[in-house]
Each structure stands twice: as structure tokens, then as C-alpha cells.
Write a protein that holds these residues in place. Structure first.
Motif, PDB file in Angstrom:
ATOM      1  N   UNK A 171       0.799  -1.222   0.000  1.00 51.36           N
ATOM      2  CA  UNK A 171       0.000   0.000   0.000  1.00 51.36           C
ATOM      3  C   UNK A 171       0.832   1.271   0.000  1.00 51.36           C
ATOM      4  N   UNK A 172       0.138   2.393  -0.018  1.00 51.21           N
ATOM      5  CA  UNK A 172       0.797   3.692  -0.019  1.00 51.21           C
ATOM      6  C   UNK A 172       1.258   4.054   1.381  1.00 51.21           C
ATOM      7  N   UNK A 173       2.350   4.808   1.447  1.00 49.97           N
ATOM      8  CA  UNK A 173       2.862   5.310   2.726  1.00 49.97           C
ATOM      9  C   UNK A 173       3.000   6.823   2.624  1.00 49.97           C
ATOM     10  N   UNK A 174       2.450   7.538   3.595  1.00 48.19           N
ATOM     11  CA  UNK A 174       2.496   8.990   3.601  1.00 48.19           C
ATOM     12  C   UNK A 174       2.895   9.495   4.986  1.00 48.19           C
ATOM     13  N   UNK A 175       3.593  10.606   4.985  1.00 46.11           N
ATOM     14  CA  UNK A 175       4.128  11.173   6.225  1.00 46.11           C
ATOM     15  C   UNK A 175       3.012  11.752   7.091  1.00 46.11           C
ATOM     16  N   UNK A 176       2.996  11.368   8.339  1.00 45.86           N
ATOM     17  CA  UNK A 176       1.937  11.809   9.254  1.00 45.86           C
ATOM     18  C   UNK A 176       2.370  12.928  10.187  1.00 45.86           C
ATOM     19  N   UNK A 177       3.665  13.276  10.195  1.00 46.20           N
ATOM     20  CA  UNK A 177       4.120  14.324  11.104  1.00 46.20           C
ATOM     21  C   UNK A 177       4.694  15.534  10.361  1.00 46.20           C
TER      22      UNK A 177
END
Length: 284
Positions: A171-177
Motif C-alpha cells: 500500500x501507499x505510505x504517507x508522512x503523518x508528522x
């Protein structure tokens, strides 16, 4: 008014042209007509005979700026100096498009227009150099900071949609911070159309209302586009890149709001952009 627009082929430049074309005499200047790092830029700006110059052109590849800080400074810093000198020669008001990345990103509330700057990467440093040149050389200026701009062919929204069509394993990974202010280019352009009719010179933050992380932004893009794919949060330190983005740079539109220039929530702006992509058959 006669209005010159640098970066006319970029996503903000195109939005500005669409917003102003019906009521003004435009002089669009694309990359083929203007080499910002060349001192001759001042002559070219003066030759437009413009009443207003909207300087939207910049070297915006933040990772490229990190790899070549000198180029970033020559284009975004010195180039803006030449634009300001050209405006001074013809007494044209200058609108300089700047960025949230002039801030360090270590705050806990959205940045006000007059908060201290402190960029932590070469892109932000070069854009701040542009701001400093404008302030030093020409008082008839508007410095307009934008953030996380979308609305053209290359932006975060289009990247998420592209990745979702063929997601990587897991799946996709996106920055949360990394937290900021998603901003729709046509909304900025509409705000600029109003701003240039005033003489309230100074610094402005033109962003859509609301804040979010990159991860939250991506989740809304997928949800509103009707795309079902797995999305996972990661941290900035886990995303390797040449540039170091400031972690917290939401912008507060205080000065613009005082003039009655306000912006809808970024979620509504995202819907408008996705609707436009559907009309262009770029999204089911």
C-alpha cells in the motif's frame, strides 16, 4: 491594468491568467522568455510597461534546491532582486509569491505573517532571500506566501492519484508528522485579483482554511476520489529525501482576512479540483 506574470506556464501562473484575463491586459512571461538568474531580467520586466508584476516564477524543486543551493539562490534570490529592480524602474507594484518553507516549522500554532522566519533548507533560504530583496528594494510590494499548492498538472494530489492506480506492495505510505495548509491555485489567484486592486502593501498568507498532515491530505484525496487502497502513516525521519521539510508550517491568513479576502476550507477546494479532473476525463 497591464499585468505581467512570471512563471506563466506554472500551476499558479496559469490560474492567475485564467482569473485576470477578462478584465486586464496581460503580459505572460514563461521560462522561454525570462531567465531569472540573468541580470537582464530587470530590463525585460521594465520593458513590459506593466502596472503590476505578479512574480510567480521560481525554482520550486525542493530536493533539487538541496542538491544545488547556489542555483536555488541565483534563481529565487537574485532573480527576485532583478524583478524588483525592473518594477522600480517602471513604478509597477510587485506581487512576490513566497512559501511556507521560510519558517522553521518548530511552532505549535499556524504562523502569522510577521512571525520570525528561519528556513531549514536551501529552498526556504532562497525564497527568504527573495523576500528580503523585495523589502529592501521596492516598497510597493505584496509578499504572498502560499503552501502545498495544487491545481495544475504536477502536485501532491496528482501524485497520490497516480500512485493509487498502481500502488506498491503493502500500500501507499504517507508522512503523518509533516503538517501544513493545502492550497488550491485558483483560490489564490482569485485572492490576488482582489489584492492588486488595493494599496495595502505588505506580507500575506493566502492558503485555504484548515490544516492537516500529508497522510490526512492523502486519505481525503483517496476518499473523495472514491479510490479504495491501503494507506499507511510513516514519520518524516523514515522518508529519505535530499531536502529537509519543516515539520509544522500551517499559515494563518490574518492580513488578507482583514481586507475581506478569505479562503474556503481545503476540503471544499479539493472537491473542486477533483471535479475539474473528472470533467477533463482525468479521473473516473
Amino acid at each position: 491594468m497591464r499585468i505581467a506574470i512570471t512563471g506563466a506556464q506554472g500551476q499558479l501562473g496559469q490560474a492567475v491568467i485564467a482569473a485576470l484575463a477578462d478584465q486586464h491586459d496581460l503580459a505572460p512571461l514563461g521560462h522561454g522568455q525570462l531567465e531569472l538568474a540573468d541580470p537582464a531580467t530587470a530590463d525585460q520586466i521594465a520593458a513590459t510597461g506593466a502596472d503590476v508584476v505578479i512574480h510567480a516564477a521560481a525554482y520550486t524543486n525542493v530536493d533539487g534546491c538541496a542538491r544545488d543551493p547556489l542555483l536555488a539562490y541565483r534563481v529565487n534570490g537574485l532573480g527576485t532582486r532583478y524583478v524588483a529592480l525592473g518594477c522600480r524602474r517602471i513604478n509597477a507594484a510587485l506581487v512576490y509569491i513566497s512559501t511556507n518553507e521560510v519558517f522553521a516549522g518548530d511552532g505549535r500554532r499556524p504562523y502569522f505573517e510577521d512571525d520570525p522566519t528561519g528556513p531549514i533548507n536551501p529552498y526556504g533560504q532562497s525564497k527568504l532571500a527573495g523576500e528580503q530583496a523585495v523589502r529592501a528594494l521596492w516598497p510597493r510590494h505584496f509578499i504572498v506566501r502560499v503552501a502545498w499548492l495544487f491545481g495544475g498538472e504536477r502536485n501532491f494530489v496528482r501524485t497520490v492519484l497516480r500512485l493509487a492506480t498502481n500502488p506498491p506492495a503493502g500500500g501507499l505510505r504517507m508522512v503523518a508528522d509533516e503538517i501544513g495548509s493545502p492550497t488550491y491555485a485558483p483560490d489564490v489567484a482569485a485572492g490576488l485579483a482582489r489584492l492588486i486592486t488595493t494599496d495595502y502593501y505588505g506580507t500575506y498568507h493566502f492558503v485555504n482554511d484548515g490544516i492537516c498532515s500529508r497522510y490526512e491530505f492523502a486519505a481525503e484525496i483517496l476518499r473523495r476520489a472514491g479510490i479504495d487502497t491501503s494507506l499507511h502513516p510513516i514519520r518524516l525521519r523514515d522518508f529519505q529525501r535530499d531536502s529537509t521539510p519543516p515539520p509544522y508550517t500551517p499559515l494563518a491568513n490574518v492580513a488578507g482576512a482583514a481586507l475581506g479576502i478569505t479562503f474556503r476550507p481545503w476540503q471544499e477546494a479539493l472537491d473542486a479540483y477533483l471535479d475539474r479532473l473528472r470533467r477533463q476525463a482525468l479521473l473516473p
